[in-house]
Motif scaffolding. Structure first.
Motif, PDB file in Angstrom:
ATOM      1  N   ALA A  94      20.480  47.641  -7.019  1.00  0.00           N
ATOM      2  CA  ALA A  94      20.230  47.968  -5.615  1.00  0.00           C
ATOM      3  C   ALA A  94      18.753  48.182  -5.349  1.00  0.00           C
ATOM      4  N   THR A  95      18.051  48.774  -6.305  1.00  0.00           N
ATOM      5  CA  THR A  95      16.612  48.968  -6.138  1.00  0.00           C
ATOM      6  C   THR A  95      15.907  47.626  -6.020  1.00  0.00           C
ATOM      7  N   ALA A  96      16.295  46.677  -6.860  1.00  0.00           N
ATOM      8  CA  ALA A  96      15.698  45.338  -6.793  1.00  0.00           C
ATOM      9  C   ALA A  96      16.012  44.670  -5.454  1.00  0.00           C
ATOM     10  N   VAL A  97      17.256  44.760  -5.014  1.00  0.00           N
ATOM     11  CA  VAL A  97      17.649  44.150  -3.746  1.00  0.00           C
ATOM     12  C   VAL A  97      16.910  44.814  -2.595  1.00  0.00           C
ATOM     13  N   ARG A  98      16.914  46.133  -2.560  1.00  0.00           N
ATOM     14  CA  ARG A  98      16.282  46.898  -1.466  1.00  0.00           C
ATOM     15  C   ARG A  98      14.799  46.585  -1.337  1.00  0.00           C
ATOM     16  N   ARG A  99      14.122  46.416  -2.481  1.00  0.00           N
ATOM     17  CA  ARG A  99      12.672  46.192  -2.484  1.00  0.00           C
ATOM     18  C   ARG A  99      12.297  44.710  -2.547  1.00  0.00           C
ATOM     19  N   HIS A 100      13.304  43.823  -2.555  1.00  0.00           N
ATOM     20  CA  HIS A 100      13.075  42.371  -2.624  1.00  0.00           C
ATOM     21  C   HIS A 100      12.268  42.012  -3.879  1.00  0.00           C
ATOM     22  N   LEU A 101      12.730  42.537  -5.009  1.00  0.00           N
ATOM     23  CA  LEU A 101      12.066  42.327  -6.293  1.00  0.00           C
ATOM     24  C   LEU A 101      12.946  41.520  -7.232  1.00  0.00           C
ATOM     25  N   THR A 102      12.309  40.761  -8.111  1.00  0.00           N
ATOM     26  CA  THR A 102      13.032  40.104  -9.196  1.00  0.00           C
ATOM     27  C   THR A 102      13.322  41.157 -10.251  1.00  0.00           C
ATOM     28  N   LEU A 103      14.554  41.194 -10.722  1.00  0.00           N
ATOM     29  CA  LEU A 103      14.967  42.150 -11.739  1.00  0.00           C
ATOM     30  C   LEU A 103      14.918  41.476 -13.102  1.00  0.00           C
ATOM     31  N   LEU A 104      14.097  42.004 -13.993  1.00  0.00           N
ATOM     32  CA  LEU A 104      14.106  41.547 -15.384  1.00  0.00           C
ATOM     33  C   LEU A 104      15.115  42.425 -16.110  1.00  0.00           C
ATOM     34  N   ALA A 105      16.146  41.810 -16.642  1.00  0.00           N
ATOM     35  CA  ALA A 105      17.240  42.587 -17.212  1.00  0.00           C
ATOM     36  C   ALA A 105      17.679  42.017 -18.547  1.00  0.00           C
ATOM     37  N   HIS A 106      17.778  42.883 -19.517  1.00  0.00           N
ATOM     38  CA  HIS A 106      18.308  42.510 -20.822  1.00  0.00           C
ATOM     39  C   HIS A 106      19.668  43.199 -20.967  1.00  0.00           C
ATOM     40  N   ASP A 107      20.529  42.916 -20.000  1.00  0.00           N
ATOM     41  CA  ASP A 107      21.829  43.572 -19.889  1.00  0.00           C
ATOM     42  C   ASP A 107      22.810  42.562 -19.302  1.00  0.00           C
ATOM     43  N   ARG A 108      23.787  42.168 -20.090  1.00  0.00           N
ATOM     44  CA  ARG A 108      24.744  41.149 -19.641  1.00  0.00           C
ATOM     45  C   ARG A 108      25.524  41.578 -18.395  1.00  0.00           C
ATOM     46  N   GLY A 112      24.794  37.146 -13.317  1.00  0.00           N
ATOM     47  CA  GLY A 112      25.785  36.427 -12.529  1.00  0.00           C
ATOM     48  C   GLY A 112      26.482  37.237 -11.460  1.00  0.00           C
ATOM     49  N   LEU A 113      25.898  38.337 -11.064  1.00  0.00           N
ATOM     50  CA  LEU A 113      26.515  39.136 -10.009  1.00  0.00           C
ATOM     51  C   LEU A 113      26.334  38.432  -8.662  1.00  0.00           C
ATOM     52  N   PRO A 114      27.396  38.323  -7.893  1.00  0.00           N
ATOM     53  CA  PRO A 114      27.306  37.664  -6.589  1.00  0.00           C
ATOM     54  C   PRO A 114      26.821  38.642  -5.512  1.00  0.00           C
ATOM     55  N   ILE A 115      25.598  39.105  -5.677  1.00  0.00           N
ATOM     56  CA  ILE A 115      25.014  40.090  -4.770  1.00  0.00           C
ATOM     57  C   ILE A 115      23.919  39.403  -3.968  1.00  0.00           C
ATOM     58  N   ASP A 116      24.079  39.382  -2.655  1.00  0.00           N
ATOM     59  CA  ASP A 116      23.078  38.773  -1.793  1.00  0.00           C
ATOM     60  C   ASP A 116      21.732  39.467  -1.987  1.00  0.00           C
ATOM     61  N   GLY A 117      20.708  38.680  -2.291  1.00  0.00           N
ATOM     62  CA  GLY A 117      19.366  39.214  -2.468  1.00  0.00           C
ATOM     63  C   GLY A 117      19.026  39.634  -3.882  1.00  0.00           C
ATOM     64  N   LEU A 118      19.969  39.527  -4.817  1.00  0.00           N
ATOM     65  CA  LEU A 118      19.698  39.919  -6.201  1.00  0.00           C
ATOM     66  C   LEU A 118      19.281  38.707  -7.009  1.00  0.00           C
ATOM     67  N   GLU A 119      18.067  38.755  -7.544  1.00  0.00           N
ATOM     68  CA  GLU A 119      17.567  37.722  -8.431  1.00  0.00           C
ATOM     69  C   GLU A 119      17.314  38.359  -9.796  1.00  0.00           C
ATOM     70  N   VAL A 120      18.022  37.873 -10.802  1.00  0.00           N
ATOM     71  CA  VAL A 120      17.915  38.419 -12.150  1.00  0.00           C
ATOM     72  C   VAL A 120      17.333  37.362 -13.068  1.00  0.00           C
ATOM     73  N   VAL A 121      16.335  37.757 -13.843  1.00  0.00           N
ATOM     74  CA  VAL A 121      15.764  36.917 -14.891  1.00  0.00           C
ATOM     75  C   VAL A 121      16.089  37.610 -16.211  1.00  0.00           C
ATOM     76  N   SER A 122      16.674  36.852 -17.137  1.00  0.00           N
ATOM     77  CA  SER A 122      17.078  37.449 -18.406  1.00  0.00           C
ATOM     78  C   SER A 122      17.011  36.434 -19.535  1.00  0.00           C
ATOM     79  N   ALA A 123      16.578  36.922 -20.694  1.00  0.00           N
ATOM     80  CA  ALA A 123      16.605  36.099 -21.894  1.00  0.00           C
ATOM     81  C   ALA A 123      18.045  35.844 -22.329  1.00  0.00           C
ATOM     82  N   LEU A 124      18.981  36.603 -21.782  1.00  0.00           N
ATOM     83  CA  LEU A 124      20.397  36.457 -22.144  1.00  0.00           C
ATOM     84  C   LEU A 124      21.111  35.412 -21.322  1.00  0.00           C
ATOM     85  N   SER A 125      20.434  34.883 -20.298  1.00  0.00           N
ATOM     86  CA  SER A 125      21.070  33.866 -19.444  1.00  0.00           C
ATOM     87  C   SER A 125      21.375  32.623 -20.253  1.00  0.00           C
ATOM     88  N   PRO A 126      22.509  31.976 -19.924  1.00  0.00           N
ATOM     89  CA  PRO A 126      22.873  30.754 -20.673  1.00  0.00           C
ATOM     90  C   PRO A 126      21.901  29.622 -20.429  1.00  0.00           C
TER      91      PRO A 126
END
Length: 126
Positions: A94-108, A112-126
């Protein structure tokens, strides 16, 4: 760039191009998760001091009412998509969405969350 707190050590080289030369930010939730570690694991003063120095490298994004409203939407959108999201992970997303930030996440759980405005970058992505 918003960085979450994570237990596993991420592939730092994957994330390096996403963080170099940028202001690094943490959600208040990530800070809380990190501050829990020394309490839970009985860290000594030196290790706690290292954590404090690490945290000073970041801009901490605080709670506000608009963030709470975004958190509620993130939780409901995840539920409607059949995904269970921990409250802490939802605060970070929510913090990433609220602030219009890209979220770097190392958490599965955040992938793939279908959240409008959520952009996740992860080394775990397929």
């Amino acid at each position: 760039m918003l960085l979450p707190a994570r237990r596993s050590r991420p592939d730092l080289e994957f994330y390096r191009p996403h963080i170099e030369g940028r202001t690094l930010m943490l959600s208040f939730q990530s800070v809380a998760e990190l501050l829990r570690l020394p309490l839970r694991n009985h860290w000594g003063a030196e290790r706690r001091h290292s954590l404090d120095a690490f945290l000073r490298r970041f801009l901490v994004l605080p709670y506000d009412v608009a963030l709470a409203e975004t958190w509620a939407r993130v939780m409901v959108d995840a539920e409607r998509a059949g995904r269970r999201l921990e409250a802490g992970d939802a605060w970070i997303a929510a913090t990433a969405v609220r602030r219009h930030l890209t979220l770097l996440a190392h958490d599965r759980d955040l992938l793939g969350l279908p959240i409008d405005g959520l952009e996740v970058v992860s080394a775990l992505s397929p």
